[in-house]
Each structure stands twice: as structure tokens, then as C-alpha cells.
Design a protein around this motif. Structure first.
Motif, PDB file in Angstrom:
ATOM      1  N   LEU A 125      48.615 -13.004  14.848  1.00 42.39           N
ATOM      2  CA  LEU A 125      49.996 -12.680  14.511  1.00 42.39           C
ATOM      3  C   LEU A 125      50.182 -11.168  14.410  1.00 42.39           C
ATOM      4  O   LEU A 125      49.368 -10.484  13.783  1.00 42.39           O
ATOM      5  CB  LEU A 125      50.387 -13.314  13.171  1.00 42.39           C
ATOM      6  N   CYS A 140      55.522  -8.168   4.345  1.00 44.30           N
ATOM      7  CA  CYS A 140      55.827  -9.205   5.333  1.00 44.30           C
ATOM      8  C   CYS A 140      55.395 -10.550   4.763  1.00 44.30           C
ATOM      9  O   CYS A 140      54.639 -10.618   3.795  1.00 44.30           O
ATOM     10  CB  CYS A 140      55.160  -8.922   6.683  1.00 44.30           C
ATOM     11  N   HIS A 141      55.905 -11.617   5.369  1.00 43.50           N
ATOM     12  CA  HIS A 141      55.682 -12.966   4.846  1.00 43.50           C
ATOM     13  C   HIS A 141      55.328 -13.905   5.994  1.00 43.50           C
ATOM     14  O   HIS A 141      55.865 -13.796   7.091  1.00 43.50           O
ATOM     15  CB  HIS A 141      56.930 -13.475   4.123  1.00 43.50           C
ATOM     16  N   VAL A 142      54.405 -14.839   5.710  1.00 39.46           N
ATOM     17  CA  VAL A 142      53.993 -15.820   6.712  1.00 39.46           C
ATOM     18  C   VAL A 142      54.183 -17.220   6.127  1.00 39.46           C
ATOM     19  O   VAL A 142      53.664 -17.526   5.046  1.00 39.46           O
ATOM     20  CB  VAL A 142      52.515 -15.635   7.116  1.00 39.46           C
ATOM     21  N   LEU A 199      52.830  -8.848  12.737  1.00 42.52           N
ATOM     22  CA  LEU A 199      53.909  -9.008  11.763  1.00 42.52           C
ATOM     23  C   LEU A 199      54.578  -7.673  11.488  1.00 42.52           C
ATOM     24  O   LEU A 199      53.946  -6.751  10.950  1.00 42.52           O
ATOM     25  CB  LEU A 199      53.346  -9.567  10.453  1.00 42.52           C
ATOM     26  N   LEU A 210      52.348 -22.818  10.843  1.00 44.70           N
ATOM     27  CA  LEU A 210      51.242 -22.451  11.734  1.00 44.70           C
ATOM     28  C   LEU A 210      50.491 -23.690  12.206  1.00 44.70           C
ATOM     29  O   LEU A 210      50.282 -24.627  11.436  1.00 44.70           O
ATOM     30  CB  LEU A 210      50.272 -21.518  11.012  1.00 44.70           C
TER      31      LEU A 210
END
Length: 204
Positions: free
Chosen positions: A57, A42-44, A59, A49
């Protein structure tokens, strides 16, 4: 042996707001020392933010079942900096005077967490090992102090690289050891180790 693991680990990364950074997260399953399997990614987008608050979060993992629950706090970097040699932060006499007053004996107990700071000038390396078939290396230098890590840019095709960078770290423990490691950048592969030196702060 868990489908709902709890790690409760904290990691600190230096995030400089002039960059657009994506936090990449991978979850792996390990059967033994030899067999590993990717369970999901997964990517943030850090720039999306809110700052100065803790963001909770959940995710979902891409193309795999499951999700990650994370707390991410984005705060301005304090006490940590990277600069060129020509604009060294301690080069200004007025700044040196302020620092002398800040750490003088009468102010010793004003802020017990403010032990001091370390400034490191990384100039160059000489006669590095050749890691490429061309007889050259693509070296960069990584500096680690406690939980802080900063690195230089990569100098390509060079065994005698010059970085000429100044790194400033806040000191959290006077017994920490500064580790300086030189790596060879190797494209998408993990970098090759070229050497390391360890310097205890108490020896400086």
C-alpha cells in the motif's frame, strides 16, 4: 535528517475478525527530546484488505505532503485466544489428552517451532492505587509475551477489579518473560501506570 526515511520495521498485531478495525498511523518529526511535530496521519481499513496475502500500500498523508509505503498481511490468528473463565480452553479432558500427545517425547522433533503454549488466567487485582480524584481507578490489565500482547476489558471505578479472563499464547522462546502490567484508563490521554509483574517462563 531525511525526507525519504527507510525504517524496514515489522510490527505484529492481533486482529480478531469479529471486530471492525482501523489501523491508525502517525508520522512524527523529532528535533530533540523536547520538541516533536506531527508530519501527517493516514488510516487503513483492515476489513477491506484481502486475507492470506501481502498487500503493498502507498498511503498519502492526510493534509500534509508525502506518503507511506507499507506491506500489510492479514492472516488468521493461530494459537492466541481470549476467553471467559467458564469456557477455559484447557477445561476439556479430551483436549488435555490431545495436548499431552502433541508434546510427548516421541513428537518432540516433529515441529521445532512449536515449543508449546502458555495459558494465563487473570482473575483479579487487589488494593490498587487510586489514580482518579474520586479515589478510584479504571484499571485494565495488559499481558505481553515476546511480540504478543493481549489485554483485558476495563473495570471502571474500582480498586479491586475482577476480570476473570483466560489468555492463551504460543511460546516461541522458552526464555521469554511474561509481563503483566496494570494501567488506569484515562479517556483520550495515555493510560496511567499502576504496576507490573514479570514472570520468566522457566520459573513456571
Amino acid at each position: 535528517k531525511s525526507a525519504n526515511p527507510q525504517w524496514r520495521e515489522q510490527f505484529d498485531f492481533h486482529y480478531f475478525s469479529d471486530r471492525k478495525d482501523i489501523l491508525d498511523i502517525e508520522v512524527w518529526r523529532k528535533d530533540n527530546k523536547k520538541h516533536e511535530e506531527l508530519l501527517g496521519t493516514c488510516h487503513v481499513d483492515i476489513t477491506a484488505l484481502p486475507t492470506k496475502q501481502t498487500n503493498c500500500l502507498e498511503l498519502p498523508l492526510e493534509r500534509h505532503p508525502g506518503s507511506l509505503l507499507m506491506l500489510i498481511a492479514v492472516a488468521p490468528c493461530t494459537g492466541v485466544s481470549i476467553s471467559d473463565l467458564c469456557v477455559c480452553p484447557l477445561g476439556d479432558p479430551n483436549e488435555r489428552r490431545q495436548i499431552s500427545q502433541r508434546y510427548c517425547i516421541k513428537n518432540s522433533f516433529r515441529d521445532m517451532k512449536d515449543v508449546g503454549f502458555l495459558q494465563v488466567k487473570v482473575l483479579k487485582a487487589v488494593d490498587l492505587m487510586a489514580a482518579d480524584f474520586s479515589g478510584k481507578s479504571d484499571p485494565f490489565c495488559v499481558l505481553e509475551l515476546g511480540n504478543d500482547m493481549l489485554q483485558t476489558h476495563t473495570v471502571y471505578k474500582n480498586l479491586n477489579p475482577e476480570w476473570n479472563k483466560v489468555f492463551t499464547f504460543p511460546i516461541k522462546d522458552i526464555h521469554d518473560v511474561l509481563q503483566v502490567t496494570v494501567f488506569d484508563e484515562d479517556g483520550d490521554k495515555p493510560p496511567d501506570f499502576l504496576g507490573r509483574v514479570a514472570i520468566p517462563l522457566l520459573s513456571v
